[in-house]
Design a protein around this motif. Sequence first.
Motif, short mmCIF file in Angstrom:
data_model
loop_
_atom_site.label_atom_id
_atom_site.label_comp_id
_atom_site.label_asym_id
_atom_site.label_seq_id
_atom_site.Cartn_x
_atom_site.Cartn_y
_atom_site.Cartn_z
N GLY A 1 -8.42 0.87 -7.56
CA GLY A 1 -7.07 1.45 -7.55
C GLY A 1 -6.27 1.31 -8.59
N SER B 1 -6.48 1.69 3.49
CA SER B 1 -5.74 1.62 4.66
C SER B 1 -6.72 1.55 5.82
N GLN C 1 2.32 1.64 -3.60
CA GLN C 1 1.33 1.95 -4.84
C GLN C 1 1.16 3.48 -4.66
N TYR C 2 1.32 3.94 -3.26
CA TYR C 2 0.84 5.34 -3.22
C TYR C 2 2.07 6.16 -3.17
N THR D 1 1.25 6.90 -6.87
CA THR D 1 -0.12 7.65 -7.09
C THR D 1 0.11 9.00 -6.68
N ILE E 1 0.70 -1.30 -0.08
CA ILE E 1 0.10 -0.02 0.04
C ILE E 1 0.90 1.41 -0.11
N SER F 1 -7.24 3.97 -2.04
CA SER F 1 -6.07 3.95 -1.43
C SER F 1 -6.31 4.22 -0.07
N TRP G 1 -0.62 -2.80 -6.26
CA TRP G 1 -2.17 -3.10 -5.87
C TRP G 1 -2.61 -4.47 -5.85
N THR H 1 -8.17 5.58 -7.76
CA THR H 1 -6.93 5.16 -6.98
C THR H 1 -6.99 6.07 -5.65
N MET I 1 1.52 4.81 4.56
CA MET I 1 1.06 5.07 3.20
C MET I 1 1.59 6.37 2.77
#
Length: 427
Positions: free
Chosen positions: A301, A346, A231-232, A235, A228, A342, A403, A338, A361
């Motif tokens: 996401g 979380s 991916q953030y 993003t 997580i 996210s 993701w 996304t 995150m």
Amino acid sequence: MRNFRWWLAVLMFLVTFISYMDRVNLSVATPDIMKEFGFNKIDIGFLQTMFFLGYALMQIPGGILSEYFGHRRVVAGAVAWWSAFTTLTAASSSFTTFAVVRGLFGLGEGPVFPAFNNFIYRWFNKCEKATAASFMLGGAFVGPVFGPGITVALMLAFGWRSVFVIFGIAGLVLAILWYLFANESPRTSKLVTADELAYINSGRCEGEEKKEIAPWRDFMTSSQFWAIGIQYFITDYIMYVFLAWLPLYLMEAQKFSLAKMGIAASFPWALLSILTFAAGYLSDKMIAAGVSKHNARTWFGASGLVVCCVALYLGAMATEPWMNVLWLTISLGSLGFTFSASWAASIDIGGKFAGSVSGWMNFWGNIGGVLAPICTAWIATNYGWQAAILTTAVSAVIGVVAWLMVKPDMPIERRPNSDMAGVPILK
């Protein structure tokens, strides 16, 4: 008061709206600041990075503080802090003072989003969390919609310094309102009815409001926890490229005037705001209808990043300025799916430790924020704006892979014999 939690969601929206207005103001004022102080793109990139460095450093501490002291005090204190340094930006007179003020401004904003995730966990029913998170994110993304136009108007009327003073004062007012009305728990709020409290707590386990130290040892060995964050990172990296450089890019690469830039730069953020709310609402409706969290969160996401990647590529290849704006609008807008997924995920995997998990995150997301301004400035300076956009597009592939490992339908596993799990916070 009926549905008081949603009035607090609106207040949360206003706080994050001001937070992003405060961020985008520097981007829009960049041409005037560069001219007055003789800064180049690398200098401005460094100033943007100073904010994100301070912001990133306070993510994990912000989540821990919100679980220890509560969202009420943490949010109010953080908003007051950053608003003071927003105002002080107007008094900056050299590269050094700009850098120090922007770094301290970032430290102030850091705790707010993890603290808000803690608020959402405590104040909303399990089938409302993505929608509530959309209010938090929606304010952040509406900020850049109106930011360019409002900032340009204030700059033309009163000069660039007025922008920071006005929004600094607005932030202080919101800090006071949050402290006055946003109780730590709906149980202690006189404005929450018995029916609303019963609905909020339906499906909640006993002891979920008991304060404990987050089980960091278990978190650090969890693939979900790392996924997580990764991916953030991607993003936020993409989003902060837009936040830091879209105004200057439209003026330099697409030859927009200041006035036209103020309009064009708002379109991507407008679509991002709309799709963030839409994604949160649809995600919660799907879960309420029995769809798994894996499908409601993961595919939202991942698909947002896929569309973003393709649209960024098409934007880089576009030869017409307004066609470029169209693809950039679709690209940033798609990230609404996304972002919503996210923050909801979380909470799903973190449970009562949503503040710590979202802090982790957002820490990685804002490492992306640290890198995005300066890396994009370096690529654009040495290889051109098209190369900078294409590089940003390629990064989305990493986020899609990450993701698939988040697994929001499975809370992070806590070992019964963990040193950190279940240890109460002593006060």
